[in-house]
Design an enzyme around this catalytic site. Structure first.
Site, PDB file in Angstrom:
ATOM      1  N   LYS A  24       0.829  -1.200   0.000  1.00  0.00           N
ATOM      2  CA  LYS A  24       0.000   0.000   0.000  1.00  0.00           C
ATOM      3  C   LYS A  24       0.866   1.254   0.000  1.00  0.00           C
ATOM      4  CE  LYS A  24      -1.101   1.968   3.669  1.00  0.00           C
ATOM      5  NZ  LYS A  24      -1.544   2.408   5.006  1.00  0.00           N
ATOM      6  N   SER A 178       5.649  10.369   9.731  1.00  0.00           N
ATOM      7  CA  SER A 178       6.548  10.684   8.617  1.00  0.00           C
ATOM      8  C   SER A 178       5.770  11.037   7.360  1.00  0.00           C
ATOM      9  CB  SER A 178       7.462   9.496   8.336  1.00  0.00           C
ATOM     10  OG  SER A 178       6.710   8.382   7.881  1.00  0.00           O
ATOM     11  N   GLU A 333       4.329   0.576  12.418  1.00  0.00           N
ATOM     12  CA  GLU A 333       3.190  -0.156  11.862  1.00  0.00           C
ATOM     13  C   GLU A 333       3.246  -1.652  12.183  1.00  0.00           C
ATOM     14  OE1 GLU A 333       4.699  -0.990   7.310  1.00  0.00           O
ATOM     15  OE2 GLU A 333       3.846   0.964   7.774  1.00  0.00           O
ATOM     16  N   GLN A 356       3.911   7.854  18.430  1.00  0.00           N
ATOM     17  CA  GLN A 356       3.212   8.298  17.219  1.00  0.00           C
ATOM     18  C   GLN A 356       2.014   7.430  16.877  1.00  0.00           C
ATOM     19  OE1 GLN A 356       6.128   6.733  17.242  1.00  0.00           O
ATOM     20  NE2 GLN A 356       6.381   5.370  15.493  1.00  0.00           N
TER      21      GLN A 356
END
Length: 464
Positions: A24, A178, A333, A356
């Site tokens: 993705k 980011s 992630e 984050q």
């Protein structure tokens, strides 16, 4: 609670091969780069990913005038996506819950002639947008945005495009994601005077994603210079905090989309928590995807892994999962997957510097700790870290010699993992279900955000 998916219970070793759909993150960058090409340029993506996030990005660009044509092949690997740049115009865009759409599209909208409105799901309206909104205003773009309780910009965002952007120098605090830097880098080549981008504030998370963005731009013929603190050229030991993007016309050409290595991580986690072996075909020997780091992380937790000559990654889980103490700021992630594996380790794990993640599809720190605690696995937040303390006696994979008697920690009857409309929390629940009998996952369909066939792929793997 509705839409509860019974997660397959499989405490014995899982064995199988999984062909993972395309990345993705790369797909979004390819789409933006091709769309910002000049007259006569085209972009072609082979084996494109058809998932909610990528469909939303393609529709967003098409609604502003970009030519987007999907061609279906016999298999997903034979699909083709063609992107033809065109003059951009105003539009109303649905970002869904896709961070790439809500952050990458506003700088593109600055090149449109007319008003571009970007909105999204209710959960998207609380995600940070302030850095990219402020940066665009500093570059002279008129931008309106809603505000949260602290006065920071959130969706919906309205960009009053003038068809051009002069460029210049801008400072940006991207400590929350980011994606803010990547969004501006991708638009940089179209700025008439180029773009100088300086990161200010705390460390930028996910340096791998920034490397991916720069790599895509360079592949498209754009000159990008990276500088570390103090002005020296950036390198592996000294990460970039300043980027100089030279003006130019991106020419993406034809690219082949790599498998999404972050989406491969739950399947590799199945090998970890059961002591099994899982193969992932087409694993790239060299990549900028942060998901590739999962191999080193799982190896540190006891796995054996090899990238064979035929391009297949083979990973075998250990009999006893070693606890992990690691800085995950660059691979945030992967945190839900790592946390699910750490839940069955032989001792406490500390997943560090992931603050984050509070601004992702949901507050992942709160979600992970709540859901682990809810199934009897103590977990807590300590600042920007998560501490997971598995109950004694459950650390070995069920296929090993020391864990065959008990599959997991005691859990409540009919345990449920809430997904919070977050695809990575849904796959987190599927991993836990391999060792916790009777576990159900809320809204497994949310995995369609990046992996539309996840539930079937998972069942196929476990069924073997």
């Amino acid at each position: 609670m509705t839409d509860l998916w019974p997660a397959p219970f499989h405490p014995s070793p899982v064995r199988g091969s999984v062909a993972v759909p395309g990345s993705k993150s790369l797909m979004a960058r390819f789409l933006i780069t091709a769309a910002l090409g000049g007259p006569g340029t085209t972009g072609r993506i082979l084996a494109p990913l058809r998932a909610r996030d990528t469909e939303l990005m393609a529709r967003a660009l098409a609604s502003m005038g970009v030519g987007v044509a999907w061609q279906r092949g016999t298999t997903e690997a034979e699909d083709v996506l063609d992107i033809s740049p065109a003059p951009l115009h105003g539009a109303t865009i649905d970002a869904g819950l896709a961070g790439t759409v809500m952050r990458f599209v506003p700088p593109v909208a600055a090149f449109a002639r007319g008003e571009v409105v970007i909105d999204g799901d209710d959960a998207a309206r609380v995600r940070p947008m302030d850095p990219v909104v402020r940066a665009l205003r500093d570059l002279g773009v008129e931008v309106d945005a809603a505000s949260d309780s602290a006065g920071r910009a959130v969706l919906p965002v309205r960009v009053h495009g003038q068809g051009r952007l002069a460029g210049g120098t801008v400072n940006i605090d991207s400590s929350a994601s980011s994606q803010f830097i990547s969004a501006l880098l991708l638009a940089g080549p179209r700025c008439e005077g180029g773009l100088v981008l300086r990161s200010v504030g705390p460390k930028v998370p996910s340096a791998f994603h920034l490397a991916m963005t720069v790599d895509v731009l360079r592949r498209a013929g754009i000159q990008v210079e990276e500088f570390a603190a103090g002005g020296a050229p950036a390198d592996r030991e000294h990460p970039a905090v300043e980027w100089h993007v030279h003006p130019g016309t991106p020419q993406l050409g034809t690219v082949v989309l790599e498998p999404d290595l972050s989406n491969a991580s739950p399947f590799l986690a199945a090998a970890m928590v059961t002591g099994g072996t899982v193969e992932i075909p087409r694993w790239p020997a060299h990549t900028t995807q942060p998901g590739a780091q999962i191999v080193d992380i799982f190896t540190a937790m006891g796995a054996r892994a090899q990238l064979r000559g035929d391009g297949v990654l083979e990973l075998t889980g250990p009999q006893d999962i070693a606890p992990l103490d690691a800085d995950l700021s660059d691979v945030g992630e992967l945190t839900p997957t790592i946390a699910a594996v750490a839940a069955f380790a032989t001792g406490p794990s500390a997943l560090r510097n992931i603050g984050q993640l509070r601004g992702h599809e949901t507050n992942r720190l709160a979600a992970i700790t709540a859901e682990l605690s809810g199934v009897g696995i103590p977990a807590r937040e300590e600042g920007d870290d998560i501490i997971i303390t598995p109950p004694a006696g459950q650390g070995a994979a069920a296929g090993g010699t020391s864990a065959s008697a008990q599959p997991a920690a005691p859990a409540p009857n009919n345990p449920v993992i809430r997904s919070y409309e977050d695809h990575r929390m849904a796959t987190f629940g599927a991993i836990l279900g391999l060792r916790i009998p009777g576990l159900r996952v809320e809204n497994i369909a949310t995995t369609g955000k990046t992996m539309p066939r996840f539930a079937q792929m998972w069942t196929d793997l476990v069924g073997r």
